[in-house]
Design an enzyme around this catalytic site. Structure first.
Site: not given
Length: 582
Positions: A401, A443, A484
């Site tokens: 990310t 996820d 996360g």
């Protein structure tokens, strides 16, 4: 020379410490309870070390991103008359080249926008979706672990990417420039190459095994079969070619044309689930953000299927019941409070959060200040509690990310968080395309029957928390982070650092962070030993990370000082962050 390089690479691999990306632990991190006590006078707050990054101040606009070249790409767009949305798209595309381990065409994200003229806020949700062939029991699980890491590495880990569709929609609907124009910096960086930083080199070394499994990936990210060293030049001409194709033909070439054909063919040949029909069916969504308040500031953030914004606000709502400023910054009592709040929030996240198209999320309850007060009432600042279950927000129902932040001179604000999930995603690069495919199926909860279990066309739960803050109804702050589940706690800590402790944006981002789950409190090494010992004396198990650890994300932020008419940019030294203004 090659022999020396081999020895250096071997030593680096042996000595490297894990650089954790945006991967989400499979077991939702529930909580431990406590018992209400009066806020006591804390020990002295530890003195912060000197800042590693310099706060940037400008008058006309600011971009903060995870790499200097990406931030510069966004500022060049602002200088040419583009708005914050134009700059954000250019920055997002550029960062996919210069920080390739964290985001790119094979991923997805959330873009939060506030428009200066109307005050309207929207979220563009371009989160990846599960292929139509996905099922709740699609992975074989033994002793709680997915066999062969199939939800994390390889073709079955890949969800349908939303990146190209989402950025294209943002630009077409809210930008002022053409896609081909804002793509030029990214194309240039991919074609001419980038200088590998120490951070990127370390992440490549940490993911050497994953990269080595896939020839098309190794071709790009290994040099003579070994990790790139800091200072090496990394060129990705295949990525440049793919970007040029999208610039010339638009997003349809990715979802219905040559790129879709290549992805579908490679998937079919390697046991992947994504078909050309999955790609053609993908559509980004425009959603209403979640919002709340914290000590008079308006907090606006990402809604489900991201859990991030909701739980950032839930954390702040609980903190509002305490005099956080009086407790001090990173004192034992303050960190005890944060630990117990975080555990409660993640217990709620694990039980209630999922794709709102599939499960009913008790959103109003989770955002309720009364619910937060109820959840926080038994926190004991003196001792760790025993494990607790999630609360009942239904009673309050009424109504790794990367991140970048942009505010332009008109006051338009963008907070954008995007990802390919874990560093280097699934590890898969489709031959000839040059970009990594995500591992977003990781996820999902691999246990069938849960709110976040996999299913056809379902969006996996995210922690992405792009956040905007208003003060007296005016632009104040754009901020977010990768990491996360640590995204949620990183963003909440940055906000508290600014609002409760009066820190500058750079101080707030660099300040030592913590995270907690039911196993431990994870603290950066800069938290003094006496503070850690005091936490342990309260019954907490403390795990110490590095002084500036990628585990805790890489926040980027832009703050607007209304009184002075100045933009202040802060960038995270945990990554190669940089703020650029003009």
């Amino acid at each position: 020379m090659k022999k020396l390089r081999t020895i250096n690479a071997f030593l680096a691999l042996v000595l490297s410490v894990s650089l954790v990306a945006g991967c989400t632990p499979k077991a939702p991190p529930p909580a431990q309870p406590p018992a209400q006590t009066e806020a006591r006078k804390p020990a002295e707050s530890p003195a912060p070390p000197p800042l590693k990054n310099v706060e940037v101040v400008s008058k006309n606009g600011m971009v903060a991103a995870a790499h200097p070249l990406a931030a510069e790409a966004g500022v060049e767009v602002l200088k040419k008359g583009g708005n914050a949305i134009d700059a954000a798209v250019a920055t997002a595309l550029a960062v996919s080249v210069v920080e390739p381990n964290a985001s790119g065409l094979g991923g997805g994200g959330f873009m939060l926008i506030r428009f200066a003229k109307t005050g309207e806020t929207v979220v563009i949700d371009y989160r990846e979706v599960a292929p139509q062939k996905a099922t709740p029991d699609m992975y074989k699980v033994v002793d709680g672990k997915v066999v062969d890491d199939a939800d994390h590495i390889g073709y079955k880990a890949v969800a349908v990417p939303g990146y190209v569709a989402g950025l294209s929609l943002a630009l077409k609907k809210y930008g002022t420039m053409k896609l081909a124009d804002v793509m030029q910096p990214a194309i240039k960086y991919a074609e001419e190459g980038i200088t590998v930083t120490a951070t990127l080199s370390g992440i490549i070394k940490d993911n050497f095994d994953k990269i080595s499994k896939f020839p098309a990936t190794a071709k790009i990210y290994l040099k003579d079969g070994l990790p790139y060293e800091a200072g090496d030049k990394l060129v990705n001409k295949d990525y440049a070619k793919t970007l040029r194709l999208i610039a010339a033909k638009g997003p349809d070439v990715f979802y219905k044309g040559e790129i879709a054909d290549a992805i579908a063919k490679d998937m079919a040949a390697n046991g992947g689930l994504i078909t050309k029909a999955d790609l053609a069916a993908y559509q980004p969504s425009i959603r209403k953000p979640v919002s709340g308040t914290y000590r008079g500031y308006e907090i606006i953030s990402s809604p489900p299927p991201s859990s991030g914004g909701t739980h950032v606000i839930e954390i702040l709502n609980m903190l509002e019941n305490y005099d956080v400023k009086k407790l001090g910054h990173n004192t034992p009592d303050a960190l005890q409070l944060w630990t117990e709040v975080i555990r409660r929030v993640f217990a709620d996240r694990g039980k209630y959060m999922g794709d709102p198209a599939v499960v009913k999320v008790p959103l109003d309850g989770l955002l309720s200040k009364e619910y937060a007060k109820e959840r926080a009432k038994d926190i004991d600042l003196n001792k760790a509690g025993t494990e607790v279950t999630a609360g009942d927000p239904s009673a309050y129902e009424g109504a790794h990310t990367t991140h970048l932040s942009v505010i332009d001179k008109e006051g338009n604000m963008v907070a954008l968080t995007q990802t390919i999930e874990c560093f280097f995603g699934s590890g898969v690069v489709v031959p000839g395309l040059g970009f990594l495919l995500n591992d977003e199926m990781d996820d999902f909860d691999v246990e069938p029957g849960r709110a976040n279990s996999p299913g056809p066309g379902k969006k996996p739960l995210s922690s992405m928390s792009p956040t905007l803050v208003l003060k007296d109804g005016k632009p104040f702050l754009s901020v977010g982070s990768p990491g996360g589940p640590r995204i949620i706690t990183a963003v909440a800590q940055v906000l508290s650092n600014i609002i409760d402790h009066g820190m500058s944006i750079q101080e707030a981002i660099e300040a030592a962070r913590i995270h907690a789950d039911n196993q431990s409190v994870y603290v950066e090494g800069r938290i003094p030993e006496q503070v850690r010992q005091a936490l342990e004396a309260k019954g907490q198990k403390v795990t110490v990370k590095k002084e500036y650890d990628l585990y805790f994300g890489g926040a980027q932020g832009v703050l607007f000082d209304t009184a002075k008419g100045e933009f202040h940019g802060g960038a995270d030294p945990r990554r190669d962050g940089k703020a650029v203004g003009y």
